[in-house]
Write a protein that holds these residues in place. Structure first.
Motif, short mmCIF file in Angstrom:
data_model
loop_
_atom_site.label_atom_id
_atom_site.label_comp_id
_atom_site.label_asym_id
_atom_site.label_seq_id
_atom_site.Cartn_x
_atom_site.Cartn_y
_atom_site.Cartn_z
N SER A 97 0.81 -1.17 -0.09
CA SER A 97 0.13 0.00 -0.03
C SER A 97 0.83 1.28 -0.22
O SER A 97 0.56 2.35 -0.59
N ILE A 98 1.90 1.18 0.71
CA ILE A 98 2.79 2.58 0.72
C ILE A 98 3.60 2.41 -0.63
O ILE A 98 3.60 3.47 -1.09
N ILE A 99 3.89 1.40 -1.34
CA ILE A 99 4.58 1.51 -2.60
C ILE A 99 3.48 2.04 -3.53
O ILE A 99 3.99 2.85 -4.55
N ALA A 100 2.36 1.61 -3.47
CA ALA A 100 1.33 1.90 -4.39
C ALA A 100 0.92 3.48 -4.42
O ALA A 100 0.77 4.07 -5.34
N THR A 101 0.94 4.01 -3.07
CA THR A 101 0.84 5.42 -2.84
C THR A 101 2.07 6.30 -3.04
O THR A 101 1.69 7.28 -3.69
N VAL A 102 3.21 5.70 -2.87
CA VAL A 102 4.18 6.70 -3.20
C VAL A 102 4.51 6.74 -4.69
O VAL A 102 5.21 7.83 -5.09
N VAL A 155 -6.62 -0.02 -7.71
CA VAL A 155 -5.73 0.78 -7.68
C VAL A 155 -6.44 2.00 -8.91
O VAL A 155 -6.72 1.56 -10.13
N HIS A 156 -6.16 3.00 -8.62
CA HIS A 156 -6.50 4.29 -9.58
C HIS A 156 -5.14 4.71 -10.02
O HIS A 156 -4.09 4.76 -9.54
N VAL A 157 -5.15 4.55 -11.43
CA VAL A 157 -3.95 4.91 -12.23
C VAL A 157 -4.41 6.13 -12.97
O VAL A 157 -5.53 6.41 -13.84
N PHE A 158 -3.51 7.08 -12.95
CA PHE A 158 -3.51 8.51 -13.41
C PHE A 158 -3.50 8.47 -15.02
O PHE A 158 -4.75 9.11 -15.61
N ASP A 159 -2.72 7.88 -15.72
CA ASP A 159 -2.70 7.60 -17.27
C ASP A 159 -2.42 6.38 -17.40
O ASP A 159 -1.09 5.92 -17.32
N LEU A 160 -3.58 5.64 -17.61
CA LEU A 160 -3.31 4.14 -18.23
C LEU A 160 -3.31 3.80 -19.61
O LEU A 160 -4.15 4.22 -20.27
N GLU A 161 -2.15 3.34 -20.11
CA GLU A 161 -2.07 3.04 -21.53
C GLU A 161 -2.76 1.57 -21.73
O GLU A 161 -3.58 1.26 -22.80
N ASP A 162 -2.19 0.63 -20.94
CA ASP A 162 -2.64 -0.85 -21.06
C ASP A 162 -2.87 -1.48 -19.97
O ASP A 162 -1.83 -1.67 -19.11
N GLU A 163 -4.13 -1.81 -19.82
CA GLU A 163 -4.32 -2.27 -18.10
C GLU A 163 -3.66 -3.60 -17.81
O GLU A 163 -3.16 -3.79 -16.78
N ALA A 164 -3.19 -4.62 -18.93
CA ALA A 164 -2.88 -5.86 -18.88
C ALA A 164 -1.33 -5.73 -18.53
O ALA A 164 -0.71 -6.27 -17.49
N GLU A 170 0.82 -6.63 -15.10
CA GLU A 170 1.89 -7.71 -15.03
C GLU A 170 3.25 -6.67 -14.45
O GLU A 170 3.77 -7.43 -13.73
N HIS A 171 3.21 -5.40 -14.58
CA HIS A 171 4.15 -4.73 -14.14
C HIS A 171 4.23 -4.51 -12.71
O HIS A 171 5.02 -4.73 -11.85
N PHE A 172 2.89 -4.31 -11.93
CA PHE A 172 2.58 -4.06 -10.60
C PHE A 172 3.05 -5.38 -10.05
O PHE A 172 3.61 -5.22 -8.94
N LYS A 173 2.61 -6.39 -10.60
CA LYS A 173 2.73 -7.71 -9.74
C LYS A 173 4.18 -8.29 -9.79
O LYS A 173 4.88 -8.65 -8.95
N THR A 186 7.00 -6.45 -10.27
CA THR A 186 7.78 -5.39 -9.90
C THR A 186 7.63 -5.21 -8.20
O THR A 186 8.59 -5.15 -7.52
N TYR A 187 6.44 -5.30 -7.85
CA TYR A 187 6.18 -4.93 -6.55
C TYR A 187 5.68 -6.21 -5.69
O TYR A 187 6.34 -6.54 -4.68
N GLU A 188 4.53 -6.85 -6.04
CA GLU A 188 4.06 -7.85 -5.20
C GLU A 188 5.09 -9.25 -5.12
O GLU A 188 5.06 -9.59 -3.98
N ARG A 189 5.48 -9.70 -6.19
CA ARG A 189 6.36 -10.73 -6.22
C ARG A 189 7.75 -10.54 -5.16
O ARG A 189 7.77 -11.49 -4.42
N PRO A 190 8.17 -9.72 -5.31
CA PRO A 190 9.38 -9.46 -4.38
C PRO A 190 8.80 -9.30 -2.89
O PRO A 190 9.52 -9.83 -1.96
N LEU A 191 7.84 -8.60 -2.58
CA LEU A 191 7.24 -8.67 -1.41
C LEU A 191 6.82 -9.92 -0.88
O LEU A 191 6.84 -10.37 0.26
N MET A 192 6.31 -10.74 -1.68
CA MET A 192 6.15 -12.34 -1.27
C MET A 192 7.40 -12.87 -0.75
O MET A 192 7.33 -13.68 0.04
#
Length: 162
Positions: free
Chosen positions: A111-116, A134-143, A147-150, A152-158
């Motif tokens: 949550s901290i990462i997503a907000t920072v 998650v609210h994204v300011f300028d979304l080009e491609d949802e998929a 993938e980037h979110f999972k 870059t952030y979720e897998r290392p946190l796991m």
């Protein structure tokens, strides 16, 4: 000992902070610093989360660097999007990110990462912790965002917390 000093380093830090904020080492301030350093952690002990056991410290450093890089890049991207807003307005959207991470400490870090990261805001977590909105300011491609979110952030946190 843990019963009376549940967080000894926190007690020391609070006492020092008290003295620094008061700019005085008078006997009265020393006594108050000891009282604050002793009582605050004792009273807050029930609020503390479960102890954190970091699985891979190297992954913490790698994640820290990745988040720092993403903050820099996202700042530039948001600034450019705002600069070009008259020609092409931002495509804001809410994205549902399916989560595999279930650890409370890992979710707090996420949550901290997503907000920072500029351009993203943690909006809502499903009650069963399976989906993050998650609210994204300028979304080009949802998929690709998911993938980037999972990756870059979720897998290392796991790796760190589970």
């Amino acid at each position: 000992m843990k019963r009376w000093f549940p967080a000894p380093w926190f007690s020391v830090a609070l006492a020092i902070l008290w003295l620094v904020l008061n700019l005085s080492v008078s006997p009265g301030n020393l006594i108050l610093a000891v009282i604050v350093g002793f009582l605050a952690p004792l009273l807050m002990a029930p609020l503390r989360p479960l102890p954190v056991h970091i699985g891979k410290p190297g992954v913490v450093l790698k994640l820290f660097v990745l988040v720092g890089w993403d903050v820099l890049v996202s700042n530039i991207e948001v600034a450019l999007t705002l600069w070009k807003a008259r020609r092409r307005p931002p495509r804001s959207a809410f994205v549902k990110v399916p989560l595999d991470l279930r650890d409370a400490n890992g979710l707090a870090a996420l949550s901290i990462i997503a907000t920072v990261i500029p351009g993203t805001v943690w909006s809502e977590l499903a009650l069963d912790r399976s989906v993050l909105l998650v609210h994204v300011f300028d979304l080009e491609d949802e998929a690709s965002f998911i993938e980037h979110f999972k990756t870059t952030y979720e897998r290392p946190l796991m790796e760190i917390f589970q």
